[in-house]
Design an enzyme around this catalytic site. Structure first.
Site, PDB file in Angstrom:
ATOM      1  N   GLY A  91       0.844  -1.187   0.000  1.00  0.00           N
ATOM      2  CA  GLY A  91       0.000   0.000   0.000  1.00  0.00           C
ATOM      3  C   GLY A  91       0.881   1.238   0.000  1.00  0.00           C
ATOM      4  N   GLN A 110       3.372   9.834   1.465  1.00  0.00           N
ATOM      5  CA  GLN A 110       4.619   9.056   1.443  1.00  0.00           C
ATOM      6  C   GLN A 110       5.480   9.368   0.223  1.00  0.00           C
ATOM      7  OE1 GLN A 110       2.457   5.135   2.275  1.00  0.00           O
ATOM      8  NE2 GLN A 110       4.426   4.880   3.300  1.00  0.00           N
ATOM      9  N   CYS A 123       5.916  -0.262   7.205  1.00  0.00           N
ATOM     10  CA  CYS A 123       5.547   0.910   6.409  1.00  0.00           C
ATOM     11  C   CYS A 123       6.741   1.283   5.546  1.00  0.00           C
ATOM     12  CB  CYS A 123       5.182   2.056   7.355  1.00  0.00           C
ATOM     13  SG  CYS A 123       4.701   3.568   6.502  1.00  0.00           S
ATOM     14  N   LEU A 124       6.496   1.580   4.274  1.00  0.00           N
ATOM     15  CA  LEU A 124       7.601   1.943   3.374  1.00  0.00           C
ATOM     16  C   LEU A 124       8.322   3.204   3.847  1.00  0.00           C
ATOM     17  CD1 LEU A 124       6.096   1.252  -0.178  1.00  0.00           C
ATOM     18  CD2 LEU A 124       7.640  -0.188   1.169  1.00  0.00           C
ATOM     19  N   HIS A 138      -4.456   1.412   7.797  1.00  0.00           N
ATOM     20  CA  HIS A 138      -3.077   1.935   7.756  1.00  0.00           C
ATOM     21  C   HIS A 138      -2.969   3.086   6.736  1.00  0.00           C
ATOM     22  CE1 HIS A 138       1.462   1.136   7.842  1.00  0.00           C
ATOM     23  NE2 HIS A 138       1.315   1.988   6.838  1.00  0.00           N
ATOM     24  N   GLU A 139      -3.522   2.876   5.534  1.00  0.00           N
ATOM     25  CA  GLU A 139      -3.393   3.903   4.482  1.00  0.00           C
ATOM     26  C   GLU A 139      -4.254   5.126   4.768  1.00  0.00           C
ATOM     27  OE1 GLU A 139      -0.918   3.588   2.678  1.00  0.00           O
ATOM     28  OE2 GLU A 139      -0.611   1.446   3.002  1.00  0.00           O
ATOM     29  N   HIS A 169      -2.597   7.362   7.153  1.00  0.00           N
ATOM     30  CA  HIS A 169      -1.577   8.212   6.513  1.00  0.00           C
ATOM     31  C   HIS A 169      -2.191   9.524   6.027  1.00  0.00           C
ATOM     32  CE1 HIS A 169       2.288   6.206   6.249  1.00  0.00           C
ATOM     33  NE2 HIS A 169       1.771   5.086   5.787  1.00  0.00           N
TER      34      HIS A 169
HETATM   35 CO    CO Z   1       2.589   3.195   5.686  1.00  0.00          CO
END
Ligand code: CO
Length: 188
Positions: free
Chosen positions: A46, A51, A111-112, A153-154, A157
Site C-alpha cells: 500500500g 509518502q 511501512c515503506l 493503515h493507508e 496516513h
Molecule cells: Co505506511
C-alpha cells in the site's frame, strides 16, 4: 510511468493533513500510476500520497497478492463492482471509514516510510469505507482481516497518522531507541 522518491520518517510531510481531490484528470492518473510503480518497486502493498511528498487525499493498495482478501465492493454510481478496481489495484480517492467493528485483532505491520521496522498493533477487524475511483465515481467497500488493516493503515496516513502511533507507551520508547540506532532521527 516513473518512480517517485519515498519520504521517510520523521519527514514532516508524513504529519501534514491531506486535501480533498476534486480534479479527476490525466494529472491525477499519472500520479496514481507513478505511485503504483513506486509501491511495486519498493515491494509494498500500500502507498499513500504523503509518502511520496504529496498532499492529495488518496492511497493505493495492491489487491492482487494471494493472501489479501478481496474487497466486497458496492458501486454507488451504477457501475459494476469490478469497474472500480483499476488493473488489480484498489485506488482510493477521498476515502473515509463509514463503519468499523468493535472487535479488534493484532497484526504485524510495516511501512515503506519506516523501512525495516515492524511491530504488532491492534486494529478493527472489519471496516467499511466510502471512496471515489480515478474517474471520480463513488463506491463503498467492506473489508476483513489483512485488507481491513491495510485500509486503516493507508487512511491513517491521509490524516497524518503512522502505524507506530498505535504502539503502547513502552513500545514507543523502544521505537525511539530503534530510530536513533538506525539513524532515522526523531520528530521534534
Ligand atoms: Co505506511
Amino acid at each position: 510511468m516513473a518512480r517517485l522518491p519515498i519520504k521517510y520518517f520523521p519527514d514532516p510531510i508524513l504529519r501534514a493533513p491531506t486535501n480533498k481531490v476534486s480534479a479527476f484528470n490525466a494529472t491525477l492518473h499519472t500520479l496514481l500510476d507513478n505511485m503504483y510503480e513506486t509501491m511495486v518497486h519498493a515491494d509494498g502493498l500500500g502507498l499513500a500520497a504523503p509518502q511520496v511528498g504529496r498532499s492529495e487525499r488518496l492511497a493505493i493498495i495492491d489487491v492482487t497478492i494471494e493472501y489479501m482478501q478481496k474487497p466486497l465492493i458496492t458501486s454507488l454510481s451504477g457501475h459494476s463492482a469490478e469497474a472500480h478496481i483499476h488493473e488489480g489495484r484498489l485506488e482510493l480517492i477521498n476515502p473515509h471509514i463509514t463503519s468499523k467493528s468493535q472487535r479488534v485483532a493484532s497484526s504485524e505491520e510495516g511501512c515503506l516510510s519506516i523501512p525495516s521496522y515492524r511491530d504488532s498493533i491492534k486494529r478493527h477487524e472489519n471496516i467499511a469505507v466510502q471512496a471515489q475511483d480515478r474517474h471520480g465515481r463513488e463506491f463503498s467497500l467492506e473489508a476483513v482481516e489483512l485488507l481491513s488493516f491495510a485500509l486503516q493503515h493507508e487512511i491513517d496516513h491521509l490524516d497524518g497518522v503512522l502505524f507506530v502511533d498505535h504502539l503502547s507507551r513502552l513500545k514507543k520508547v523502544l521505537f525511539k531507541k530503534w530510530c536513533i540506532k538506525n539513524e532515522f532521527g526523531l520528530e521534534p
